[in-house]
Design an enzyme around this catalytic site. Sequence first.
Site, mmCIF file in Angstrom:
data_model
loop_
_atom_site.group_PDB
_atom_site.id
_atom_site.type_symbol
_atom_site.label_atom_id
_atom_site.label_comp_id
_atom_site.label_asym_id
_atom_site.label_seq_id
_atom_site.Cartn_x
_atom_site.Cartn_y
_atom_site.Cartn_z
ATOM 1 N N GLY A 101 0.797 -1.238 0.000
ATOM 2 C CA GLY A 101 0.000 0.000 0.000
ATOM 3 C C GLY A 101 0.819 1.272 0.000
ATOM 4 N N THR A 138 -0.538 4.199 -2.312
ATOM 5 C CA THR A 138 -1.753 4.765 -1.704
ATOM 6 C C THR A 138 -1.384 5.727 -0.576
ATOM 7 O OG1 THR A 138 -2.951 2.744 -2.201
ATOM 8 C CG2 THR A 138 -3.899 4.151 -0.519
ATOM 9 N N ASP A 152 7.373 6.668 -3.592
ATOM 10 C CA ASP A 152 6.873 5.338 -3.216
ATOM 11 C C ASP A 152 7.902 4.247 -3.515
ATOM 12 O OD1 ASP A 152 6.694 5.146 -5.972
ATOM 13 O OD2 ASP A 152 4.616 4.418 -5.998
#
Length: 377
Positions: free
Chosen positions: A190, A193, A260
Amino acid sequence: MKSQHQIVLSIGSNQGNRLENIESCIALIHQEVGTVIQVSKLYETPAWGFESDAFYNCALLLHSTSSAHKILNQILKVEKQLGRIRSNQQGYQSRIIDVDLIVFDDEIIDSEKLQVPHPLMQNRKFVLMPMQDLKLNWKHPVFQKSVSELITITPDDSICTVVQDLKNPLQEIPLEKFNYIAFEGNIGAGKTTLVNKIADDFNAKTVLERFADNPFLPKFYKDQNRYAFPLEMSFLADRYQQLSDDLAQFDLFKDFVVADYHIFKSLIFAKITLAEDEYRLYRNLFDIIYKEMPKPDLYIYLYQNTERLLQNIKKRGRNYEQNIEASYLDKINTGYFDYIKSQTDLNVLIIDVSDRDFVRRHEDYLFILNEIQKKIG
């Protein structure tokens, strides 16, 4: 991740310790409803529509992925927790706390329980003045006027006086002290996100991996031996180019950047997927590239157990990922931990998110922010 809604709430109190009531309400909304992004100054305004003590009022901007009706139910619960008892009596009354949902994006909602924008906002200075402090790029979807334009034409001539500034809960978590944060994690942890949500809430620049564009990825999951080397080489080239291009646009002394991934993930995956002779060649190329890359001020590893990872992978439904085996995910986790142990000059934070759902549960998102805040010291 579905994008977050921009919600404006108006808060008022004219009973008991008004300042304490307002501050407790802001803290509770931030803990239980959504992320409080901005808070207006505190205003004192005469009671509107009835004779009573003056009110303290403020407005706040909230980020949440919840629906407007869910937000309404949550703020009613907050009022109740703070001692508000809503009576069936008609007309205006004194109250310990009053929270109104004023704006939900640019939507017009007209249901039995909820009207948005609030049907009386244009007639209430105690709503408009604090809302102006939030400096939103927003126009009333019915009147097509900005908040400052509504103030100039409001029939309300009552005097709203600034009392003091109010604390914004996010100011307690100064993430931007780390100019460059890289989030890492296994497949399905995740991280993208989370990075998007943090960037949205803290107004940060993002560097997001372009995994979907890699033509070798679906082929690799079908025939790993054949496609491992071209896959890892293309990832390395793409990550190097992207990080060089994206980070060059930013001033890493002034901008707040969240990514990320960190380029070292290339080596972690290559060690798992490549044959020994291929890995040696790859490692030589990687070492040359790695020296040139800026290192993040904080490297955060989101640890999630393999069972949860497999559930997440299934849920997000990318066809080429559906046959990933637990043993492959275990090897990746081991690779990350080996890498983290070997780093002496990297500022590392490991957060166990195995039992956390920071998309659906706001308190889990705040848990992650608090873990990072502890690292700030």
